[in-house]
Design a protein around this motif. Structure first.
Motif, PDB file in Angstrom:
ATOM      1  N   GLU A  99       0.846  -1.191   0.000  1.00 34.87           N
ATOM      2  CA  GLU A  99       0.000   0.000   0.000  1.00 34.87           C
ATOM      3  C   GLU A  99       0.884   1.245   0.000  1.00 34.87           C
ATOM      4  N   LEU A 100       0.332   2.312  -0.539  1.00 32.75           N
ATOM      5  CA  LEU A 100       1.057   3.569  -0.658  1.00 32.75           C
ATOM      6  C   LEU A 100       0.031   4.688  -0.551  1.00 32.75           C
ATOM      7  N   ASN A 101       0.140   5.511   0.486  1.00 32.30           N
ATOM      8  CA  ASN A 101      -0.881   6.540   0.639  1.00 32.30           C
ATOM      9  C   ASN A 101      -0.306   7.944   0.685  1.00 32.30           C
ATOM     10  N   VAL A 102      -1.166   8.886   0.303  1.00 34.73           N
ATOM     11  CA  VAL A 102      -0.899  10.317   0.423  1.00 34.73           C
ATOM     12  C   VAL A 102      -1.895  10.850   1.445  1.00 34.73           C
ATOM     13  N   ARG A 103      -1.412  11.520   2.482  1.00 36.40           N
ATOM     14  CA  ARG A 103      -2.282  11.858   3.597  1.00 36.40           C
ATOM     15  C   ARG A 103      -1.911  13.201   4.214  1.00 36.40           C
ATOM     16  N   GLY A 113      -7.470  13.221  13.371  1.00 32.32           N
ATOM     17  CA  GLY A 113      -7.385  12.002  12.572  1.00 32.32           C
ATOM     18  C   GLY A 113      -6.624  12.229  11.288  1.00 32.32           C
ATOM     19  N   VAL A 114      -6.680  11.224  10.423  1.00 35.36           N
ATOM     20  CA  VAL A 114      -5.982  11.225   9.139  1.00 35.36           C
ATOM     21  C   VAL A 114      -6.993  11.422   8.026  1.00 35.36           C
ATOM     22  N   TRP A 115      -6.628  12.240   7.053  1.00 35.36           N
ATOM     23  CA  TRP A 115      -7.395  12.361   5.811  1.00 35.36           C
ATOM     24  C   TRP A 115      -6.507  11.864   4.679  1.00 35.36           C
ATOM     25  N   PHE A 116      -7.025  10.911   3.905  1.00 33.49           N
ATOM     26  CA  PHE A 116      -6.273  10.329   2.803  1.00 33.49           C
ATOM     27  C   PHE A 116      -6.693  10.972   1.485  1.00 33.49           C
ATOM     28  N   PHE A 117      -5.723  11.503   0.765  1.00 35.67           N
ATOM     29  CA  PHE A 117      -5.984  11.938  -0.600  1.00 35.67           C
ATOM     30  C   PHE A 117      -6.082  10.722  -1.525  1.00 35.67           C
ATOM     31  N   SER A 118      -5.290   9.703  -1.255  1.00 35.14           N
ATOM     32  CA  SER A 118      -5.357   8.468  -2.027  1.00 35.14           C
ATOM     33  C   SER A 118      -4.676   7.367  -1.243  1.00 35.14           C
ATOM     34  N   LEU A 136     -13.241   4.941   1.405  1.00 33.88           N
ATOM     35  CA  LEU A 136     -11.866   5.422   1.296  1.00 33.88           C
ATOM     36  C   LEU A 136     -11.419   5.418  -0.164  1.00 33.88           C
ATOM     37  N   PRO A 137     -10.610   6.401  -0.581  1.00 38.04           N
ATOM     38  CA  PRO A 137     -10.214   6.531  -1.990  1.00 38.04           C
ATOM     39  C   PRO A 137      -9.075   5.593  -2.384  1.00 38.04           C
ATOM     40  N   TYR A 138      -9.337   4.290  -2.236  1.00 37.71           N
ATOM     41  CA  TYR A 138      -8.351   3.289  -2.660  1.00 37.71           C
ATOM     42  C   TYR A 138      -8.306   3.208  -4.181  1.00 37.71           C
TER      43      TYR A 138
END
Length: 262
Positions: A99-103, A113-118, A136-138
């Protein structure tokens, strides 16, 4: 496009969570978690950014969470393992993947909390489940992680999700010495000790919060030997200036509770 560098700190947010609010989230939620999993071989790459550049990308009710007046944007590659529900054994295809996220970091009603862009991932089934049931924007992607040495990690990724902006990532990093536990109130605590996540529907008219529980992060120092990425830029954000603040993390065993409308 505006540059992230040299932005002045934002004024203090009177509604920002207190340290007591942040510490309270370390308490394990009541009830039974929906999912259990393990997070391994994380690299936290954080850049300080002006809050006003990120705020327009959030649902209206969420506010950017800041530390000493600065927002933070992160890219985080890692390995997900031992994924299972509370009532079933691991399911092949969703129990282990990259997995690889932008947050970034946000708050609502005193709950940080955390907000995920992707969140790019290698498991199509996990992507479908996360998008369908967790809002979630997976996004689907091909990824590879290698360990050419005991303390070396190489991670590559290419987004393949239909209709999503193209993005690629490549990094090599060296894991350094273990760090002491993040002290409450410190920047490391602010960035890594997060026990809630937020998501919304596509129109950003509905907002959801999910709780997670785990032991405090085991952190180590880290050194990036090579890095190239278009992940942040794929969200219409400018390339961060300067070197990122780095932490290597994991493994941690994690419990996740169902998302709740807020």
């Amino acid at each position: 496009m505006p540059d992230f560098a040299f932005a002045p700190p934002a004024p203090a947010d009177p509604n920002a969570p207190t340290l007591a609010d942040r510490l309270a989230l370390r308490e394990r939620p009541m009830g039974t978690p929906l999912l259990r999993q393990e997070w391994r071989d994380l690299l936290f790459m954080h850049w300080p950014v002006p809050a006003e550049l990120l705020q327009p990308h959030l649902p209206p009710r969420l506010r950017i969470d800041t530390h000493d007046g600065m927002a933070w944007l992160a890219v985080v590659p890692f390995q997900m393992a031992k994924v299972r529900t509370r009532v079933s054994p691991p399911v092949r295809g969703t129990d282990e993947f990259l997995e690889l996220n932008v947050r970034t970091y946000v708050h609502l009603d005193g709950v940080p909390g955390v907000w995920f862009f992707s969140l790019d991932a290698t498991s199509p089934l996990a992507v479908w489940v996360a998008r369908t049931f967790f809002h979630l924007p997976y996004l689907r992607a091909t990824m590879h992680m290698e360990s050419p040495g005991a303390q070396l990690r190489q991670f590559t990724a290419r987004r393949t999700h239909g209709g999503a902006p193209a993005a690629q990532f490549r990094a090599t990093w060296k894991i350094g010495a273990p760090l002491p536990p993040a002290e409450p109130g410190s920047l490391a605590f602010f960035l890594t000790e997060r026990y809630a996540l937020y998501a919304s529907n596509k129109a950003q008219t509905k907002l959801y919060r999910g709780r997670v529980a785990h032991q405090p992060w085991p952190l180590s120092s880290a050194q990036v030997l090579h890095y190239e990425s278009t992940l942040i830029e794929s969200h219409g954000l400018p390339t961060p200036a300067g070197a990122p603040l780095l932490h290597a993390g994991g493994p941690v065993s994690v419990e996740l509770w169902p998302m709740q409308r807020v």
